[in-house]
Scaffold this active site. Structure first.
Site, PDB file in Angstrom:
ATOM      1  N   ASN A   9     -97.359 115.110 144.615  1.00 30.87           N
ATOM      2  CA  ASN A   9     -98.116 114.656 143.445  1.00 30.87           C
ATOM      3  C   ASN A   9     -99.379 115.502 143.356  1.00 30.87           C
ATOM      4  OD1 ASN A   9     -99.408 113.313 141.417  1.00 30.87           O
ATOM      5  ND2 ASN A   9     -99.880 111.474 142.615  1.00 30.87           N
ATOM      6  N   LYS A  11    -101.462 115.551 141.014  1.00 32.57           N
ATOM      7  CA  LYS A  11    -102.513 114.863 140.253  1.00 32.57           C
ATOM      8  C   LYS A  11    -103.142 115.839 139.255  1.00 32.57           C
ATOM      9  CE  LYS A  11    -103.239 111.944 144.237  1.00 32.57           C
ATOM     10  NZ  LYS A  11    -104.020 110.895 144.854  1.00 32.57           N
ATOM     11  N   HIS A  97     -98.604 104.830 139.251  1.00 31.04           N
ATOM     12  CA  HIS A  97     -99.455 105.247 140.368  1.00 31.04           C
ATOM     13  C   HIS A  97    -100.725 104.399 140.341  1.00 31.04           C
ATOM     14  CE1 HIS A  97    -102.016 107.693 142.914  1.00 31.04           C
ATOM     15  NE2 HIS A  97    -100.917 108.273 143.369  1.00 31.04           N
ATOM     16  N   GLU A  99    -103.697 105.103 140.667  1.00 30.93           N
ATOM     17  CA  GLU A  99    -104.803 105.678 139.880  1.00 30.93           C
ATOM     18  C   GLU A  99    -104.622 105.362 138.400  1.00 30.93           C
ATOM     19  OE1 GLU A  99    -104.369 109.604 141.495  1.00 30.93           O
ATOM     20  OE2 GLU A  99    -105.065 108.862 143.430  1.00 30.93           O
ATOM     21  N   GLU A 169     -97.354 102.545 148.113  1.00 32.72           N
ATOM     22  CA  GLU A 169     -98.578 103.283 148.426  1.00 32.72           C
ATOM     23  C   GLU A 169     -99.738 102.312 148.592  1.00 32.72           C
ATOM     24  OE1 GLU A 169     -98.349 107.589 146.926  1.00 32.72           O
ATOM     25  OE2 GLU A 169     -99.035 106.355 145.272  1.00 32.72           O
ATOM     26  N   GLY A 175    -105.621 109.217 149.590  1.00 31.77           N
ATOM     27  CA  GLY A 175    -106.727 110.171 149.520  1.00 31.77           C
ATOM     28  C   GLY A 175    -107.884 109.839 150.436  1.00 31.77           C
ATOM     29  N   SER A 215    -101.947 109.439 152.390  1.00 35.01           N
ATOM     30  CA  SER A 215    -102.376 110.394 153.427  1.00 35.01           C
ATOM     31  C   SER A 215    -101.228 110.838 154.344  1.00 35.01           C
ATOM     32  CB  SER A 215    -103.543 109.817 154.228  1.00 35.01           C
ATOM     33  OG  SER A 215    -104.640 109.543 153.373  1.00 35.01           O
TER      34      SER A 215
END
Ligand code: PEP
Length: 253
Positions: A9, A11, A97, A99, A169, A175, A215
């Protein structure tokens, strides 16, 4: 055998030139994907045709979008439909996701609509779920994830569900450099599979790939992917580094 998948990904990172170079460099490294293994690259919208061209003819390697609209077409400025994605050769899309849930207010209900439009048009979704830190600290992650699954997925038929890849996730591990331990990942992946089995039956649940994200890196991929219910990873930061991502691909069981 379930598909084992290493999904990158990117991003909102890299220029077109940097992205093309990254793919060139990854393709130059030895990786031998077996029939049950896949590498997938979720790249920014404008880079999709470049990535499709670059990866054309590579066995078991796919390009994904990072999002799509819940609408078919029309006056939705800035949105990208399933049909538009398919017109540039895309077969996979990442949905939900954390985010997008957090910064763009994507709800379980909206994601149910996005799943519907994808599945009605043969677009394969990688559906993300996972809990924030406060939920993990309260030890209510199972209930939290179960609700995400129920509200977004459980209206689907068994045949539709089988077209989906799930990515668990934990938001506290995305991250942050913090990874769930392989035991924590296995525990909740097994829970997700058990929930799917309760709703759709064990055979269907057993056929669905559940990726871990948060991660993942070269140094922890083998351990995470060796868990029986972890079928690969959705990888952010480490997917931007050639040797890291190649090692993650090569860590697929
Ligand atoms: C992600 O982008 O979905 C992700 C898990 O990021 P990272 O690997 O950087 O934690």
């Amino acid at each position: 055998m379930r598909k084992k998948i290493a999904a990158a990904n990117w991003k909102m990172n890299l220029t077109l030139q940097q992205g093309e170079q990254l793919l060139t460099d990854i393709l130059l490294k030895p990786h031998d994907l077996k029939a049950h293994q896949q590498a997938l690259f979720a790249v920014p919208f404008p880079y999709l045709p470049m990535a499709v061209n670059k990866l054309a003819g590579k066995n078991n390697v796919f390009v994904a979008a990072q999002n799509c609209s819940n609408k078919k077409s029309g006056a939705y400025t800035g949105e990208v439909s399933v049909e538009i994605l398919q017109s540039v050769g895309i077969e996979y899309v990442v949905l939900g996701h954390s985010e997008r849930r957090e910064y763009f207010n994507e709800s379980n209900q909206l994601l149910a609509e996005k799943l519907d439009i994808c599945l009605a048009n043969n677009m394969k979704p990688i559906f993300c779920c996972g809990e924030p830190l406060a939920i993990r600290e309260a030890n209510t992650q199972n209930e939290f994830v179960a609700k995400q699954l129920a509200e977004s997925l459980y209206h689907l038929s068994a045949a539709q569900l089988q077209e989906i890849v799930i990515a668990y996730e934990p938001i506290w591990a995305i991250g942050t450099g913090k990874t769930a331990t392989s035991a924590q990942a296995q525990e909740i992946h097994a829970f997700i599979r058990a929930e799917l089995a309760a709703k759709y039956g064990a055979a269907i649940a057993d056929s669905i790939s559940i990726l871990y994200g948060g991660s993942v890196k070269a140094s922890n991929a083998v351990e995470l992917f060796s868990q029986p219910d972890v079928d690969g990873g959705l990888v952010g930061g480490a997917s931007l580094i050639v040797d890291e991502f190649v090692a993650i691909i090569n860590a697929l069981p």
